[in-house]
Design a protein around this motif. Structure first.
Motif, PDB file in Angstrom:
ATOM      1  N   ARG A  86       0.833  -1.201   0.000  1.00 41.79           N
ATOM      2  CA  ARG A  86       0.000   0.000   0.000  1.00 41.79           C
ATOM      3  C   ARG A  86       0.872   1.257   0.000  1.00 41.79           C
ATOM      4  N   ARG A 120       2.376   1.714  -3.439  1.00 46.88           N
ATOM      5  CA  ARG A 120       1.343   2.161  -4.373  1.00 46.88           C
ATOM      6  C   ARG A 120       1.046   3.650  -4.181  1.00 46.88           C
ATOM      7  N   ASP A 145      -1.013  -2.992 -11.468  1.00 44.30           N
ATOM      8  CA  ASP A 145      -2.232  -2.982 -10.652  1.00 44.30           C
ATOM      9  C   ASP A 145      -3.033  -1.690 -10.854  1.00 44.30           C
ATOM     10  N   LEU A 146      -2.327  -0.557 -10.918  1.00 45.40           N
ATOM     11  CA  LEU A 146      -2.996   0.726 -11.084  1.00 45.40           C
ATOM     12  C   LEU A 146      -3.687   0.826 -12.445  1.00 45.40           C
ATOM     13  N   ALA A 148      -4.775  -1.803 -14.132  1.00 46.69           N
ATOM     14  CA  ALA A 148      -5.910  -2.735 -14.068  1.00 46.69           C
ATOM     15  C   ALA A 148      -7.092  -2.118 -13.324  1.00 46.69           C
ATOM     16  N   ASP A 149      -6.805  -1.262 -12.345  1.00 46.97           N
ATOM     17  CA  ASP A 149      -7.866  -0.610 -11.578  1.00 46.97           C
ATOM     18  C   ASP A 149      -8.443   0.612 -12.297  1.00 46.97           C
ATOM     19  N   GLY A 150      -7.852   0.980 -13.434  1.00 45.17           N
ATOM     20  CA  GLY A 150      -8.358   2.118 -14.191  1.00 45.17           C
ATOM     21  C   GLY A 150      -7.887   3.470 -13.685  1.00 45.17           C
ATOM     22  N   ILE A 151      -6.952   3.484 -12.725  1.00 49.35           N
ATOM     23  CA  ILE A 151      -6.470   4.737 -12.151  1.00 49.35           C
ATOM     24  C   ILE A 151      -5.383   5.359 -13.020  1.00 49.35           C
ATOM     25  N   TYR A 190     -11.099   9.061 -13.757  1.00 53.13           N
ATOM     26  CA  TYR A 190     -11.316   7.952 -12.828  1.00 53.13           C
ATOM     27  C   TYR A 190     -12.308   8.365 -11.736  1.00 53.13           C
ATOM     28  N   GLY A 199      -5.101   5.401  -3.823  1.00 51.06           N
ATOM     29  CA  GLY A 199      -6.057   5.306  -4.899  1.00 51.06           C
ATOM     30  C   GLY A 199      -7.315   4.540  -4.596  1.00 51.06           C
ATOM     31  N   THR A 200      -7.531   4.224  -3.319  1.00 45.36           N
ATOM     32  CA  THR A 200      -8.745   3.501  -2.934  1.00 45.36           C
ATOM     33  C   THR A 200      -9.760   4.501  -2.413  1.00 45.36           C
ATOM     34  N   ALA A 250     -15.392   2.975  -1.283  1.00 46.20           N
ATOM     35  CA  ALA A 250     -15.272   1.736  -2.084  1.00 46.20           C
ATOM     36  C   ALA A 250     -15.552   0.516  -1.220  1.00 46.20           C
TER      37      ALA A 250
END
Length: 395
Positions: free
Chosen positions: A14, A17, A52-53, A55-58, A82, A390-391, A395
């Motif tokens: 985390r 990220r 990962d970022l 894939a998450d669309g960020i 986003y 980015g969470t 969510a």
């Protein structure tokens, strides 16, 4: 004795990220190689986190750039669509809302007048919720896409879960603004003093970019400041630091609307300057037009000279206390005064500051205009988003 807690692998991920996302956000467009160099993270770690970022669309790819002797490097950027953020400026004469995407491009705005002597919490809450519906409809954005609402208010904001607002000028004493707004929206709520939000906006995007030790002053109807030391806002024990307008500048001086006497605000706030000139309270709260007219009126010069002298003393105190590298003069009244009288303001500050710290500081005007309070309020949401890697909160 308890042993120190070691971070888990999840905590490390985390943190990586969050670091990468923040670096990319402020770097705008960077390659994986750039991110590794700027963060000190290994290329493998950068590749995994970026994957990962994406894939998450960020994060999205934004073209390529030539490299020295190798394959072109793919550039990356934060996907501005986003999520969206709302910034609110609760002022003395208006409530202003702006909707931004993650690039801080304005998508819609709304503004509602306030009676200068009426600031009941219910009125302000109604304006915010009405404005929220308006800007979302204008931009075609669903409430679920909004990451948060940031609010800049005058006075002290206790950063408890319920966000208690103490605004003496409004007659607010511990108003649970967050709870009142949550009755009308599920969007996360953030709040801070308007001078603090303006300071963060100028630090991120305006006259404070590149500086680490900054004092942002907000001069409007009232007066406040944001103190930034080593890149972080100084808040004090209960988030009341920065009440510069209520530091005593004259013992047994003028009465201030806070209930004290001799406060800086009673000499350099727009309301005080206009009262000294005989303008008094203006119907409709059109202080801005009245102050602008004063600046071109030769008969007003003695009053303006007095205001500049007291402002210089106040700035000199900030220089001697905090040794900043930059002081930014902002707020609608501060910008009006600064555009007309900045050399005089600098000279007045020099008369009250010690020579060494005065030689190390620049006194500049804010670059983002009076709307910087709303922009800075929106950055409260972005800051939380970046810290949370980015969470979204909901969510």
């Amino acid at each position: 004795m308890r042993r120190p807690q070691r971070g888990t692998l999840r905590d490390v991920r985390r943190g990586n990220r969050s670091l990468l996302l923040r670096t990319l956000y402020f770097g705008h467009e960077l390659s994986r190689h750039d991110l590794s160099r700027l963060t000190g993270l290994s290329p493998a770690t950068v590749s995994n986190v970026v994957g990962d970022l994406i894939a998450d669309g960020i994060v999205v790819e934004a073209g390529a750039v030539d490299s020295d002797g190798g394959r072109p490097r793919t550039l990356l950027r934060v996907q501005e669509s986003y999520g969206y953020v709302v910034g609110v400026d609760v002022g003395e004469t208006r409530v202003r809302l702006e909707l931004f995407d993650l690039s801080m491009t304005e998508k819609a705005k709304a503004e509602y007048a306030l009676e200068p002597r009426r600031h009941e919490p219910s009125v302000v809450v109604d304006h915010i919720l009405t404005g929220l519906r308006s800007v979302l409809a204008d931009a075609g954005v669903d409430e679920s896409q909004v990451l948060g609402i940031g609010i800049g208010v005058p006075g002290i904001v206790e950063q408890r879960p319920e966000l208690l607002i103490h605004a003496r000028a409004f007659g607010w004493n511990g108003v649970p603004l967050g709870d009142r707004l949550r009755a009308g929206t599920a969007i996360p709520i953030f709040a801070d003093n308007g001078a603090q939000t303006m300071g963060q906006a100028e630090l991120w995007f305006g006259a404070g970019v590149g500086a680490r030790h900054v004092v942002m002053t907000l001069i409007g109807t009232g007066v406040g400041a944001s103190i930034i030391t080593d890149g972080a806002t100084y808040r004090g024990v209960s988030s009341s630091a920065g009440e510069w307008g209520h530091t005593t500048i004259a013992v047994n001086g003028r009465a201030c609307r806070c209930g004290g006497v001799g406060c800086l605000e009673a000499y350099v706030g727009a309301e005080a300057i206009l009262a000294s000139h005989g303008a008094g309270h203006l119907p409709g709260g059109d202080e801005e037009s009245a102050l602008a007219a004063m600046l071109t009126d030769p008969a007003a010069r003695p009053v303006l000279d007095e205001a500049v002298a007291f402002l210089g003393a106040g700035l000199g105190n900030l220089i001697n206390l905090f040794n900043p590298e930059r002081i930014i003069v902002g707020g609608w009244a501060g910008l009006l005064l600064g555009r007309a009288l900045l050399p005089e303001i600098r000279a007045a500050a020099a008369r009250h500051a010690l020579a060494q710290p005065m030689a190390q500081v620049s006194i500049e005007l804010g670059r983002l205009g009076p709307e910087a309070v709303a922009l800075g309020a929106a950055t409260l949401v972005v800051e939380d988003f970046l810290l949370r890697s980015g969470t979204p909160r909901h969510a």
